[in-house]
Write an enzyme that holds these catalytic residues in place. Structure first.
Site, PDB file in Angstrom:
ATOM      1  N   ARG A 128      -2.389  -2.129  -3.389  1.00 36.57           N
ATOM      2  CA  ARG A 128      -3.535  -1.137  -3.064  1.00 36.57           C
ATOM      3  C   ARG A 128      -3.745  -0.088  -3.479  1.00 36.57           C
ATOM      4  NH1 ARG A 128      -5.613   2.906   1.626  1.00 36.57           N
ATOM      5  NH2 ARG A 128      -7.820   2.600   1.022  1.00 36.57           N
TER       6      ARG A 128
ATOM      7  N   ARG B 106     -10.935  14.956   8.126  1.00 38.33           N
ATOM      8  CA  ARG B 106     -11.604  15.704   7.434  1.00 38.33           C
ATOM      9  C   ARG B 106     -12.896  16.340   7.188  1.00 38.33           C
ATOM     10  NH1 ARG B 106     -10.642  10.430   4.175  1.00 38.33           N
ATOM     11  NH2 ARG B 106      -8.974  10.053   3.887  1.00 38.33           N
TER      12      ARG B 106
ATOM     13  N   LYS C  63       3.513   0.817   3.259  1.00 41.13           N
ATOM     14  CA  LYS C  63       2.852  -0.045   4.545  1.00 41.13           C
ATOM     15  C   LYS C  63       3.320  -1.862   3.471  1.00 41.13           C
ATOM     16  CE  LYS C  63      -0.436   2.148   7.093  1.00 41.13           C
ATOM     17  NZ  LYS C  63      -2.061   3.144   7.064  1.00 41.13           N
TER      18      LYS C  63
ATOM     19  N   GLY D 243     -15.067   1.843  13.788  1.00 44.32           N
ATOM     20  CA  GLY D 243     -16.664   0.750  14.167  1.00 44.32           C
ATOM     21  C   GLY D 243     -16.191  -1.494  15.515  1.00 44.32           C
TER      22      GLY D 243
ATOM     23  N   GLU E 171      -8.320  -5.590   4.830  1.00 42.95           N
ATOM     24  CA  GLU E 171      -8.064  -5.043   3.527  1.00 42.95           C
ATOM     25  C   GLU E 171      -6.852  -5.618   2.763  1.00 42.95           C
ATOM     26  OE1 GLU E 171      -8.893  -0.901   3.144  1.00 42.95           O
ATOM     27  OE2 GLU E 171      -8.688  -0.796   5.504  1.00 42.95           O
TER      28      GLU E 171
ATOM     29  N   LEU F 271     -15.754   2.518   9.475  1.00 41.43           N
ATOM     30  CA  LEU F 271     -15.714   3.782  10.758  1.00 41.43           C
ATOM     31  C   LEU F 271     -14.900   3.746  11.494  1.00 41.43           C
ATOM     32  CD1 LEU F 271     -18.624   3.705  12.651  1.00 41.43           C
ATOM     33  CD2 LEU F 271     -18.545   5.013  10.397  1.00 41.43           C
TER      34      LEU F 271
ATOM     35  N   HIS G  53     -12.356   2.841   0.210  1.00 39.81           N
ATOM     36  CA  HIS G  53     -12.255   2.072   1.056  1.00 39.81           C
ATOM     37  C   HIS G  53     -13.514   0.989   0.535  1.00 39.81           C
ATOM     38  CE1 HIS G  53     -12.790   5.156   4.847  1.00 39.81           C
ATOM     39  NE2 HIS G  53     -11.389   4.935   4.291  1.00 39.81           N
TER      40      HIS G  53
ATOM     41  N   ASN H 257       0.635  -1.072  -0.125  1.00 40.27           N
ATOM     42  CA  ASN H 257      -0.341   0.073  -0.306  1.00 40.27           C
ATOM     43  C   ASN H 257       0.686   1.564   0.130  1.00 40.27           C
ATOM     44  OD1 ASN H 257      -1.705   1.827   0.063  1.00 40.27           O
ATOM     45  ND2 ASN H 257      -3.060   1.203   2.411  1.00 40.27           N
TER      46      ASN H 257
ATOM     47  N   PHE I  86     -10.220   9.071  18.648  1.00 40.98           N
ATOM     48  CA  PHE I  86     -11.893   8.837  19.362  1.00 40.98           C
ATOM     49  C   PHE I  86     -11.743   9.045  20.737  1.00 40.98           C
ATOM     50  CE2 PHE I  86     -15.496   9.004  15.969  1.00 40.98           C
ATOM     51  CZ  PHE I  86     -14.546   9.433  14.931  1.00 40.98           C
TER      52      PHE I  86
HETATM   53  P1  ADP Z   1      -7.444   4.247   8.679  1.00 39.76           P
HETATM   54  O1  ADP Z   1      -8.337   5.101   8.328  1.00 39.76           O
HETATM   55  O2  ADP Z   1      -6.260   5.341   9.517  1.00 39.76           O
HETATM   56  O3  ADP Z   1      -7.184   2.841   8.329  1.00 39.76           O
HETATM   57  P2  ADP Z   1      -8.168   2.661  11.044  1.00 39.76           P
HETATM   58  O4  ADP Z   1      -9.373   2.197  10.578  1.00 39.76           O
HETATM   59  O5  ADP Z   1      -7.438   1.997  11.878  1.00 39.76           O
HETATM   60  O6  ADP Z   1      -8.121   4.207  10.362  1.00 39.76           O
HETATM   61  O7  ADP Z   1      -8.522   3.793  12.623  1.00 39.76           O
HETATM   62  C1  ADP Z   1      -8.482   4.244  13.682  1.00 39.76           C
HETATM   63  C2  ADP Z   1      -9.304   4.865  14.093  1.00 39.76           C
HETATM   64  O8  ADP Z   1      -9.851   3.995  15.270  1.00 39.76           O
HETATM   65  C3  ADP Z   1      -8.495   6.499  15.187  1.00 39.76           C
HETATM   66  O9  ADP Z   1      -8.249   7.447  15.434  1.00 39.76           O
HETATM   67  C4  ADP Z   1      -8.949   5.842  16.217  1.00 39.76           C
HETATM   68  O10 ADP Z   1     -10.050   7.398  16.665  1.00 39.76           O
HETATM   69  C5  ADP Z   1      -9.947   4.832  16.214  1.00 39.76           C
HETATM   70  N1  ADP Z   1      -9.669   3.801  17.460  1.00 39.76           N
HETATM   71  C6  ADP Z   1      -9.091   2.551  17.724  1.00 39.76           C
HETATM   72  N2  ADP Z   1      -8.948   2.058  17.980  1.00 39.76           N
HETATM   73  C7  ADP Z   1      -9.816   2.387  19.529  1.00 39.76           C
HETATM   74  C8  ADP Z   1     -10.946   2.210  20.904  1.00 39.76           C
HETATM   75  N3  ADP Z   1     -10.394   1.095  21.303  1.00 39.76           N
HETATM   76  N4  ADP Z   1     -11.837   2.888  21.102  1.00 39.76           N
HETATM   77  C9  ADP Z   1     -12.135   3.895  20.085  1.00 39.76           C
HETATM   78  N5  ADP Z   1     -11.674   4.317  19.060  1.00 39.76           N
HETATM   79  C10 ADP Z   1     -11.031   3.365  18.978  1.00 39.76           C
END
Ligand code: ADP
Length: 402
Positions: free
Chosen positions: A95, A245, A14, A337, A388, A213, A184, A7, A288
């Site tokens: 990717r 964003r 990556k 998510g 992915e 998410l 995505h 990627n 988050f």
């Molecule tokens: P990307 O879009 O960079 O691939 P990811 O799917 O890896 O993102 O998601 C990253 C985000 O997930 C982090 O910014 C964080 O906000 C959230 N996150 C990861 N672990 C947790 C958790 N245990 N609780 C809440 N949010 C989380």
């Protein structure tokens, strides 16, 4: 079989070396600061998915070529390597962000494929050039090795015109290919396919919403296993508010800001991509977990950021349930998510009228496949971890063994 999944971003790359059938990862890592100085972080992974060795190396990476060379060299390294020779790498899967309307599925990299990725650069100006550099660097370092391009947009190519067209003059669509593409896609495809398997019904009988998410977030509406609509647009800036964003905003805001603050449209878009979203509303963080901690301490801006996110996602769920004419299954995936039960509950709160009922106890799940809805919930709500890289490896294996 061993597939190298790449990627490539503008200044990072990556990689994972994995078995496409078992999903076993042998090694993974990251090249950072390409074009600046260069650092490689490499991890050797055992059969229990634990990191058993980790190595960081400062390596000059003026271009993606040096980054790829450093990856290939550590994969065969005496101490940190996981293969004896690169002959053991069967193929490489890349990717690629934007396939425009040229790619409805993954494809073997040949001259036509490379040309098409290049032609999509105006649509994906930040990512496509880097993706192409990754492909060319692999070609140079491993001549003759089969390569496959897997597009982030491809899964969404089944959307009907009413979902993908923008109501702007037709020439922009016909001449410039301006339309909704969505992103995505590899994750939406992986997760929706898995949800259909888990539901144990034919795809034709299932209406699904996938909520990917993470730091970047998008939702998709899926019927008959095919994407019907998705929240991101021509670019990944559209849709729900995200980590950094803005998501959907009134386009007039761009003109207003540019005029008042003497900004160029691209400076304004950089601000909307990198300095907006949760980061800007909270004034604290795009993560988050930080927002949750802030909200707990009584920080109202952190609480508002989370509320705005939940509200934005909730509105898409409602609109996609309407677009699909019903809903059987709602799936949460990606960083937020998969892990943030409180956010999932906040999103689903008040959606009982749609048949969505979350079981608070089941909803404590993190990062594993599980139903989180109550037994009497009309809609089955799932947490399904996305993968992915595995989807890219599987596409690569399938196309290379045809
Ligand atoms: P990307 O879009 O960079 O691939 P990811 O799917 O890896 O993102 O998601 C990253 C985000 O997930 C982090 O910014 C964080 O906000 C959230 N996150 C990861 N672990 C947790 C958790 N245990 N609780 C809440 N949010 C989380």
């Amino acid at each position: 079989m061993k597939i190298l999944v790449i990627n490539a971003g503008s200044s990072s790359l990556k990689y994972q070396l994995m078995d496409p059938y078992s999903g076993r990862v042998y090694a993974k890592g990251l090249c950072e600061r390409i074009g600046i100085d260069g650092r490689l972080t490499h991890k050797v992974i055992d059969e229990n998915d634990e990191t058993v060795l980790k190595e960081t190396r400062e390596i000059a990476m003026p271009t993606h070529s040096e980054a790829i060379e450093s990856v290939l060299s550590i994969l065969v390294d005496e101490k940190f390597g996981v293969v004896k020779s690169l002959d053991e790498v069967d193929a490489v899967g890349h990717r690629v962000l934007h396939g425009g309307d040229k790619f409805i599925e993954s494809c073997i990299v040949d001259d036509a494929c490379k040309k098409a990725i290049e032609e999509c650069i105006p649509l994906g100006p930040l990512h496509n050039p880097a993706n192409l550099k990754g492909i060319l660097a692999c070609e140079a370092a491993m001549p003759g090795k089969k390569q496959v391009a897997v597009f982030d947009t491809a899964f969404h190519m089944t959307m009907p015109p009413k979902a993908y067209r923008y109501a702007i003059p037709k020439e922009f669509y016909e001449k410039d290919h301006i339309r909704r593409y969505g992103f995505h896609g590899t994750s939406h495809r992986f997760v929706s396919k898995r949800a259909i398997e888990l539901m144990g019904k034919p795809a034709s009988e299932l209406k699904l919403i996938v909520a990917h998410l993470g730091n970047g977030s998008s939702l998709s509406a899926v019927a008959d296993g095919k994407c019907q609509d998705t929240s991101m647009g021509l670019s990944p800036l559209a849709g729900v508010p995200m980590g950094t964003r803005s998501g959907d905003i009134d386009p007039c805001i761009v003109e207003f800001i540019c005029n008042k603050y003497n900004m160029s449209p691209s400076e304004c878009l950089t601000m909307l991509n990198k300095k907006s979203g949760m980061l800007s509303v909270s004034g604290k963080s795009s993560d988050f977990r930080d927002l949750e901690a802030g909200a707990k301490e009584g920080n109202e801006d952190c609480a508002l950021a989370r509320e705005m996110f939940a509200y934005g996602v909730k509105k898409y769920i409602g609109s996609y349930a309407a677009a699909l004419g019903g809903l059987d299954c709602l799936v949460f995936t990606a960083g937020v998510g998969e892990n943030d039960g409180k956010m999932r509950a906040q999103i689903c709160e008040g959606l009982e009228f749609l048949g969505i009922k979350i079981d608070p106890e089941k909803n404590t799940v993190r990062g594993e496949e599980r139903i989180i809805s109550t037994e009497d919930s009309k809609v089955t709500v799932w947490v399904i971890p996305t993968n992915e890289e595995l989807m890219i490896a599987q596409d690569t294996a399938e196309l290379c063994t045809k």
